[in-house]
Design a protein around this motif. Sequence first.
Motif, PDB file in Angstrom:
ATOM      1  N   THR A  46      -1.198 -39.823  23.398  1.00  0.00           N
ATOM      2  CA  THR A  46       0.221 -39.614  23.671  1.00  0.00           C
ATOM      3  C   THR A  46       0.444 -39.479  25.175  1.00  0.00           C
ATOM      4  O   THR A  46      -0.485 -39.238  25.942  1.00  0.00           O
ATOM      5  N   LEU A  66      -2.734 -46.338  25.366  1.00  0.00           N
ATOM      6  CA  LEU A  66      -1.327 -45.949  25.325  1.00  0.00           C
ATOM      7  C   LEU A  66      -0.490 -47.216  25.243  1.00  0.00           C
ATOM      8  O   LEU A  66      -0.747 -48.192  25.947  1.00  0.00           O
ATOM      9  N   GLN A  90       2.107 -43.085  19.051  1.00  0.00           N
ATOM     10  CA  GLN A  90       3.291 -42.919  19.882  1.00  0.00           C
ATOM     11  C   GLN A  90       3.485 -44.132  20.779  1.00  0.00           C
ATOM     12  O   GLN A  90       2.542 -44.639  21.370  1.00  0.00           O
ATOM     13  N   CYS A  92       5.758 -45.593  24.157  1.00  0.00           N
ATOM     14  CA  CYS A  92       6.539 -45.161  25.315  1.00  0.00           C
ATOM     15  C   CYS A  92       7.514 -46.282  25.654  1.00  0.00           C
ATOM     16  O   CYS A  92       7.092 -47.395  25.981  1.00  0.00           O
ATOM     17  N   HIS A 217       8.305 -41.603  23.064  1.00  0.00           N
ATOM     18  CA  HIS A 217       8.613 -41.179  24.427  1.00  0.00           C
ATOM     19  C   HIS A 217       9.566 -42.190  25.063  1.00  0.00           C
ATOM     20  O   HIS A 217       9.335 -43.397  24.990  1.00  0.00           O
TER      21      HIS A 217
END
Length: 321
Positions: A46, A66, A90, A92, A217
């Motif tokens: 994350t 990521l 996750q 972004c 995010h």
Amino acid sequence: MSDLTVVMYHYVRPIAKSKYPSIKGLEFDLFKEQVKFIKNNYNPVTIDEVYESFYNGHKLPPHAALMTFDDAYSDHFKYAYPVLKEHGMQGCFYAPAKTIVEKEVLDVNKIHFILASCDNVSELISNTKVLFDLFRDGHEVKEFEEYFSELAVANRFDTKEVIFIKRLLQVALPEEMRKNICRALFNTHVETTEEEFCDELYMSQEQLSQMASDGMHIGSHGYNHYWWNKLDSETLNNEIDKSIAFLKAIGAHTENWTACYPYGSSSQEVTDILRGKGCKLAFTTAVDVAKTDVNDPLLIPRLDTNDLPKEATAKTNQWFR
């Protein structure tokens, strides 16, 4: 030391069956395969873990990865977000706020879809020259042929002709002039109104807010999606402040906020201003695997989706570190 593979995405959609089958992006089926490949070979992390690694020495798991998504396309909400949720990962997402607040299609996206709507790039260049001559009055510009000589340099994804169109209309010409040319080409080649196209292309504020509240995010990609390293200090400060205000408006975190440079447009002045405004992590378009004890946290390199395999069972390549 922790290695971090950051993967960059733009268009993710069923491209071949879409209205614009030549748009450069990632087929949705291949995205699903690549997510499985990453799950099989990497350890997804994350943004908070990345922050802790850069600032507090937290050791990331081996082969940390990521996922980042630029430009807040509706593709990301419709296709990428559900897949990430399914795999417990996750994403972004970096939103240029103007597209959502003012319902205006970015010139960079107009250019993408103009190119995707044209079969003949040479003819497009000829049409662009006609518009260049039409709109050049009142602007200090070079001759069209001079711009071609300077800007027409192929890169790893585009021919020199495509790069020329992109660079000429993204940054080389005065803003008013390039906007007029983009608008005229868009109206000629893309068969829809700008407002309708904007609603189709980008996420809504409500969709971004939903993702933010659901563990995704959301970070800054500027307000106007300008080249940050081409702006004067006052304009850049205003650009960043407006993007932070947008993050607050959608309920995204603005403490230890993060950014993604439009077009990879970083510089020492830009990073100094970001740092002064509390930005903790910023992503470039430099191609590499990051090292959290070496890289500046405001100059984090990324791999493009095309740098990694798109089959779940594929073997790893040279970027697997």
